[in-house]
Write a protein that holds these residues in place. Structure first.
Motif, PDB file in Angstrom:
ATOM      1  N   GLU B  45      -7.676  -1.684   0.804  1.00 46.04           N
ATOM      2  CA  GLU B  45      -7.913  -0.787   1.924  1.00 46.04           C
ATOM      3  C   GLU B  45      -9.366  -0.346   1.947  1.00 46.04           C
ATOM      4  OE1 GLU B  45      -5.147   2.385   2.830  1.00 46.04           O
ATOM      5  OE2 GLU B  45      -3.963   1.778   1.110  1.00 46.04           O
ATOM      6  N   ASN B  46      -9.749   0.265   3.061  1.00 41.98           N
ATOM      7  CA  ASN B  46     -11.080   0.868   3.106  1.00 41.98           C
ATOM      8  C   ASN B  46     -11.169   1.901   2.007  1.00 41.98           C
ATOM      9  OD1 ASN B  46     -11.902  -0.567   5.323  1.00 41.98           O
ATOM     10  ND2 ASN B  46     -11.168   0.973   6.763  1.00 41.98           N
ATOM     11  N   ARG B 222      -7.147  -1.352  -5.349  1.00 41.89           N
ATOM     12  CA  ARG B 222      -6.641  -0.113  -4.781  1.00 41.89           C
ATOM     13  C   ARG B 222      -7.184   1.046  -5.607  1.00 41.89           C
ATOM     14  NH1 ARG B 222      -1.059  -0.516  -5.258  1.00 41.89           N
ATOM     15  NH2 ARG B 222      -0.898   0.974  -6.962  1.00 41.89           N
ATOM     16  N   ASP B 223      -7.715   2.062  -4.958  1.00 41.23           N
ATOM     17  CA  ASP B 223      -8.251   3.248  -5.631  1.00 41.23           C
ATOM     18  C   ASP B 223      -9.210   2.888  -6.759  1.00 41.23           C
ATOM     19  OD1 ASP B 223      -6.701   4.807  -3.963  1.00 41.23           O
ATOM     20  OD2 ASP B 223      -4.994   4.793  -5.338  1.00 41.23           O
ATOM     21  N   MET B 244      -1.704  -3.690  -1.844  1.00 38.61           N
ATOM     22  CA  MET B 244      -2.860  -2.982  -1.309  1.00 38.61           C
ATOM     23  C   MET B 244      -2.535  -1.539  -0.983  1.00 38.61           C
ATOM     24  SD  MET B 244      -4.491  -5.651   1.401  1.00 38.61           S
ATOM     25  CE  MET B 244      -5.174  -4.389   2.437  1.00 38.61           C
ATOM     26  N   VAL B 245      -1.416  -1.367  -0.291  1.00 43.67           N
ATOM     27  CA  VAL B 245      -1.086  -0.043   0.227  1.00 43.67           C
ATOM     28  C   VAL B 245      -0.364   0.773  -0.829  1.00 43.67           C
ATOM     29  CG1 VAL B 245      -0.038   1.158   2.156  1.00 43.67           C
ATOM     30  CG2 VAL B 245      -0.864  -1.158   2.442  1.00 43.67           C
ATOM     31  N   ASP B 434      -8.777  -2.045   7.804  1.00 44.03           N
ATOM     32  CA  ASP B 434      -7.749  -2.720   7.019  1.00 44.03           C
ATOM     33  C   ASP B 434      -6.355  -2.202   7.365  1.00 44.03           C
ATOM     34  OD1 ASP B 434      -6.896  -0.487   5.317  1.00 44.03           O
ATOM     35  OD2 ASP B 434      -8.985  -0.565   4.709  1.00 44.03           O
ATOM     36  N   VAL B 435      -5.386  -2.819   6.758  1.00 44.62           N
ATOM     37  CA  VAL B 435      -3.994  -2.532   7.098  1.00 44.62           C
ATOM     38  C   VAL B 435      -3.631  -1.063   6.937  1.00 44.62           C
ATOM     39  CG1 VAL B 435      -1.625  -3.218   6.663  1.00 44.62           C
ATOM     40  CG2 VAL B 435      -3.478  -4.819   6.261  1.00 44.62           C
ATOM     41  N   GLY B 436      -4.057  -0.495   5.799  1.00 41.61           N
ATOM     42  CA  GLY B 436      -3.703   0.891   5.545  1.00 41.61           C
ATOM     43  C   GLY B 436      -4.280   1.814   6.612  1.00 41.61           C
TER      44      GLY B 436
END
Lengths: 321, 509
Positions: B45-46, B222-223, B244-245, B434-436
């Motif tokens: 994600e961003n 992620r994070d 990802m999410v 992005d998706v999130g």
């Protein structure tokens, strides 16, 4: 619709590129008709001679502006040069040595500007303003508080007289010096990688840096060039006047700014360049010459100077939009 | 999953990389490796740390912990120039070009062929540029200033510049976000060729279909952590997305059914005399009206007209039943119509302003008394918005330039919300995020609707149009050729109208 836009852009482009030159031609035509003395070759060469000081100073300023900076100290540095070179010559320092020392002092002033504005990233208007003011100090120190160095340029100075007052045929030497300086400056700015990097740093600093260009370094160098050329213009001033005078350079700052911004509207697309700067300086010289020939009172010059600076900056700003 | 075939050489290994920013741990002990002749996708994600990782690799940031090996040798990164010389080339999202320099000058920026005295050998430069573009199969006028080029062409200039140094590692940061389908195909062909030459390619993207089309391996972040590195052949988009999410994606398109309220905006016979003709529609509270059309169909111009950016030549507009005209975005906003523009960098935000300054810019009058801004209130409101929209920033005083694309988008939306708009015109709100972040934007739209607003959504993504709009219209050559309830249409029909302007019974292409 699309073709329409192209046509409009085409005409606009033409005006933008050659508008300033066209305007200059119109002014010349007007002066030639209304004041016949204007087109006398001796008068035209005199204009060139008068333009030389501003022209050289403006070349330096062109570097600072091209690299994304600005230099308000050029006039002040030039004045310091007149005072310092007179001080040295009165003390019988050999003339070539004196010239080199003064140019080195100019470089040091530029270095300081670079330290403030390129290294420490102080806004150039403020950083170079500080230098402009600070440099007045040593001028009075050298004159001992007076407005001039007593004794002019000391004993007879054939070289200084040649540079400031001499002629080769009908052509004033000062004008030739300006053209020579401009030619070298033009080559460095438009033909070398260094010049290219200056434009890049001035165009988009982040982009330049991602390409590995040290934008701080090139801006710093641009300030140094500006300082050296400001000192050079001061030397020419001293040679012409035959003396060193405190704070003599300040009106020239305005003319140099106008020349650079007018120049950035000439032919090339909206960025400062040496050829344009010289054209701009000559344009300013022609206007002042015309005002003189038309017997404009002295206060008119001040008014005119302000208007020209404003117009030049507005014109170039319009172009960069 | 970390065992490369022995024929491949590991060109890059990043071990245990950590990087802290004030208040944020951007990278948290990340391991990453890349082999020659491999396309390795990096997704997340961003704000997950992709860009930071790249910036550590290219020498823009120094990492606080960890080490980088190139070709098995440890490297102490000191500068971007050093990494370039060691064969790391990177194409960033922002195309760093000097607008008034021409194509060749931009390609050779910082690497101009020089002769004696430092003079640039121009003819050699143009010759080389010509050859280089030739090997890329690109034909471009070398003497055209790049500001006159389209995005895809600019990107080719950047790629040519990167390949000038014969890189062994080629990094692309979301290169396709602004490209057309044809340009993407072209880019992928190029990447395949580089791959055959043994170049290791690190490909950052948020588009799953691209990752699964071109990549050999995929690493999910992620994070600030490397969550997984997987062989693409052994995984699937759903798995990658949920990695990802960090949650399942059953609610990707949240859509709550709402009572459709009173009319907020109506336009009749609207046209600009050229690219938009005779467009009529209305938007009601709680309603999402989708407008779909291919590039050049007039949707962009229509969006501009609705937001007061483009003058009307014909037609009328009613805001809550009252006739009105907009001569500028300011007027539109005064009437409660806010545009969330496509190009947020250019139009939506003052990049050098802080999050707070941007958010309150449009509605600043509300916090002014006696000519002074009531700054405590302004700050409180900004904080609320940051929280409500989940903007990832380390504070209201962070400059928006430093935020990622999706978070900048949220700031633009917050700005519109704070100006108390009632109709929100979204122009491609999820392009390049992005998706999130996409899900968050959809949730936001749904919240705006619950608050009694109406939304006009310009989008070129059919799934988005079909899932979140109530009504959909299709534009073709400046005219509305279809206007239907979303439930009564489908992707095929919309596409057909968008491409041909009419339904065709015989054509099956």
């Amino acid at each position: 619709m699309k073709s329409n836009e192209n046509v409009r852009r085409g005409a606009g482009d033409l005006i933008a590129r050659y508008g300033t030159l066209g305007l200059m031609a119109l002014v010349c035509l007007f002066l030639a008709i209304s004041v016949p003395a204007f087109i006398q070759p001796s008068n035209l060469f005199d204009v060139l001679r008068q333009v030389a000081v501003v022209g050289i100073m403006a070349c330096g300023l062109t570097y600072a502006v091209a690299a994304g900076g600005f230099d308000l100290s050029v006039g002040s540095v030039a004045a310091l040069s007149t005072v310092f070179v007179a001080w040295l010559l009165v003390r019988n320092v050999p003339v070539l040595a004196a010239l080199l020392v003064v140019l080195a002092v100019g470089a040091a002033c530029g270095w300081a500007n670079g330290l403030f504005c390129a290294r420490l990233r102080i806004v150039p208007w403020v950083g170079t303003l500080a230098t402009m003011l600070a440099v007045v100090g040593p001028q009075f120190m050298l004159t001992g508080g007076g407005s001039q160095i007593p004794g002019g340029l000391g004993p007879k100075q054939p070289l200084m007289d040649f540079l400031g007052k001499g002629f080769l045929g009908p052509v004033p030497v000062a004008a030739l010096v300006m053209l020579l300086v401009a030619a070298v400056a033009e080559i460095v700015l438009s033909k070398t990688a260094l010049g290219q990097h200056m434009y890049a740093a001035g165009g988009d600093r982040v982009a330049a840096e991602t390409c590995g260009i040290d934008s701080r370094r090139v801006l710093w160098l641009a300030y140094i060039f500006s300082g050296v050329l400001a000192a050079g213009s001061g030397l020419l001033m001293a040679a012409r006047m035959g003396l060193g005078q405190v704070r003599i350079g300040e009106p020239y700052l305005m003319d140099a700014i106008a020349a650079v911004f007018l120049g950035s509207t000439v032919i090339k697309e909206g960025r400062p360049h040496i050829l344009g700067t010289i054209v701009g300086a000559i344009f300013m010289g022609i206007m002042f010459n015309g005002l003189t020939l038309l017997h404009t009172p002295y206060w008119g010059f001040y008014l005119f100077r302000g208007i020209m600076v404003f117009a030049a900056v507005a014109l170039s700003g319009f172009r960069s939009r | 999953m970390h065992d490369p075939p022995s024929t491949e050489q590991r060109v890059l290994a990043m071990h245990n990389i950590s990087k802290d920013f004030p208040g944020v741990r951007a990278l948290d002990h990340v391991d990453f490796s890349l082999h020659g002749g491999e396309i390795h996708a990096l997704v997340g994600e961003n704000g997950a740390g992709k860009s930071t990782l790249i910036k550590v690799l290219t020498g823009i940031y120094a990492c606080d912990e960890g080490c980088i090996e190139l070709d098995g040798r440890e490297v102490h990164v000191r500068s971007t120039r050093q990494m370039q010389d060691l064969g790391v080339a990177c194409i960033y999202q922002e195309l760093n070009l000097i607008p008034h320099f021409d194509v060749a000058q931009n390609i050779f920026l910082g690497a101009e062929p020089r002769g004696k005295l430092g003079l640039v050998r121009w003819s050699e430069m143009y010759r080389e540029a010509e050859r280089l573009l030739g090997t890329l199969g690109v034909s471009l006028d070398l003497r055209v200033p790049v500001r006159k080029l389209g995005f895809g062409q600019r990107q080719m200039v950047i790629i040519a510049r990167a390949l000038l140094h014969n890189p062994t590692i080629f990094v692309l940061d979301e290169p396709t976000a602004m490209l057309t389908r044809a340009e993407i195909g072209y880019l992928f062909g190029l990447l395949e060729r580089l791959k055959e030459q043994g170049v290791g390619i690190l490909y950052i993207s948020h588009r799953m279909e691209e990752v699964f089309e071109i990549a050999d391996r995929v690493t999910v972040m992620r994070d600030g952590k490397n969550v997984a590195s997987l062989q693409v052949a052994e995984t699937n988009p759903d798995q990658v997305i949920s990695l990802m999410v960090g949650r399942q994606l059953d609610d990707m398109f949240p859509k709550t059914d709402l009572e459709i309220g009173p009319q907020l905006l109506a336009v009749g016979g609207m046209g600009d005399g050229a690219l938009v003709q005779d467009v009529s529609f209305e938007v009601r509270a709680g309603q999402v009206v989708g407008i779909y059309g291919v590039l050049g169909s007039g949707t962009a111009e229509l969006a501009g007209m609705l937001a007061g950016d483009r003058p009307l030549a014909a037609g009328k507009m009613l805001v809550r039943g009252e006739p009105t005209t907009f001569r500028s975005p300011h007027h539109a906003l005064r009437d409660g119509i806010a545009l969330i523009p496509k190009d947020r960098r250019d139009e939506g935000l003052v990049l050098s302003f802080t999050v707070r300054e941007n958010m309150t810019l449009a509605g600043l009058g509300r916090w002014v008394s006696a000519g002074l801004i009531r700054s405590r209130e302004e700050k409180a409101v900004t904080r609320d918005q940051i929280e409500a929209l989940n903007v990832r920033t380390y504070g209201a005083e962070q400059v928006v330039q430093e935020l990622s694309g999706g978070n900048q988008q949220k700031v633009v939306i917050a700005k519109a919300m704070l100006s108390q708009a009632q109709v929100y015109v979204f122009d491609e709100p999820t392009r390049g995020v992005d998706v999130g972040a996409k899900i968050e934007i959809y949730r936001l739209i749904s919240r705006l609707l619950q608050g009694g607003a109406g939304v006009i959504l310009f989008s070129s993504e059919l799934p988005e149009i079909l899932h979140i709009t109530d009504r959909v219209m299709v534009m073709f050559r400046g005219r509305m050729v279809l206007d239907k309830l979303t439930q009564q249409t489908d992707a095929d029909e919309l596409l057909m109208y968008a491409l041909k302007g009419e339904a065709s019974e015989t054509d099956v292409s």
